[in-house]
Design an enzyme around this catalytic site. Sequence first.
Site, PDB file in Angstrom:
ATOM      1  N   ARG A  50      12.272 -15.797   7.527  1.00 51.18           N
ATOM      2  CA  ARG A  50      13.055 -17.233   7.436  1.00 51.18           C
ATOM      3  C   ARG A  50      14.515 -17.024   7.710  1.00 51.18           C
ATOM      4  NH1 ARG A  50      10.197 -19.033   1.781  1.00 51.18           N
ATOM      5  NH2 ARG A  50       8.150 -19.315   2.382  1.00 51.18           N
ATOM      6  N   ASP A  52      18.311 -18.312   8.316  1.00 48.11           N
ATOM      7  CA  ASP A  52      19.107 -19.313   7.748  1.00 48.11           C
ATOM      8  C   ASP A  52      19.817 -20.326   8.854  1.00 48.11           C
ATOM      9  OD1 ASP A  52      18.951 -18.190   5.112  1.00 48.11           O
ATOM     10  OD2 ASP A  52      20.625 -17.076   5.444  1.00 48.11           O
ATOM     11  N   TYR A 111      17.578  -6.882  13.986  1.00 51.13           N
ATOM     12  CA  TYR A 111      18.554  -7.946  14.289  1.00 51.13           C
ATOM     13  C   TYR A 111      19.763  -7.692  15.112  1.00 51.13           C
ATOM     14  CZ  TYR A 111      16.674 -10.829  10.479  1.00 51.13           C
ATOM     15  OH  TYR A 111      15.731 -11.865   9.804  1.00 51.13           O
ATOM     16  N   ARG A 202      24.721 -10.432   7.265  1.00 51.60           N
ATOM     17  CA  ARG A 202      25.955 -11.076   7.202  1.00 51.60           C
ATOM     18  C   ARG A 202      27.072 -10.398   6.294  1.00 51.60           C
ATOM     19  NH1 ARG A 202      24.503 -17.116   6.307  1.00 51.60           N
ATOM     20  NH2 ARG A 202      26.841 -17.260   6.327  1.00 51.60           N
TER      21      ARG A 202
END
Length: 256
Positions: A50, A52, A111, A202
Amino acid sequence: MPRYALKVEYNGAPFAGWQRQAEQPSVQGAIESALAKLEPGEHTIAAAGRTDAGVHARGQVCHCDLAKDWSPFRLSEALNHHLKPLPVAIVDAAEVAEDWHARFSALERRYLFRLVSRRAPLTLEAGQVWQVKNALALEPMQAAAQHLIGLHDFTTFRSTICQAASPVKTLDGLEIACVETDWGTEFQFRLRARSFLHNQVRSFVGTLERVGSGAWEPEDVKQALDARDRAACGPVCPPQGLYLMGVGYPDDPFDT
């Protein structure tokens, strides 16, 4: 009911995230609405992860169950027709076994985070990267990143609202490259793990940027990790530079 895996690309800027939310646009909601136009009724899809609000994807994977047999090509074409004009595209589709699951069958998530160092405001890349105005040093960031690879308690680098059962995760890879482009000096952070904590990537990048700017030393990252304290984390960088690039499975359903 046949089950289909979908590889999804999207620009996360106009969405409140992947997950369906009441009265807010989501990528999941957009795809489920498109499915309802193919086969009327309610549809619920499951995704590998999921993302953001504001996070993009090149290789998100989800699965859906349908009543009729579709050729994967026809299914992807039909969904892309009904997804217009939203910035969401089904780039591949494949029929999978009925017990195959986009999330639980996955072995790895990959990622990419894009950070651009440039003084002038970004125009064409705006919303696609995180821009910082200060210069960054690559080698200190690479040295700091080595402290994060492997099995660790990542409490320092997880959001306070993270719902994962444990902060202990294994980070399989964190590579940082510097690329000189026409739009500035771009730093590309590539990360691999079976799974990630909420805001983990992040938190990593925001902390490593502090190292690159000279505000932190590489050893400060190890100290922050060892503290197992969210307050020891550096700044959490904004979402727009983050991309879910791909998901690894024991057998790639799209490898035809």
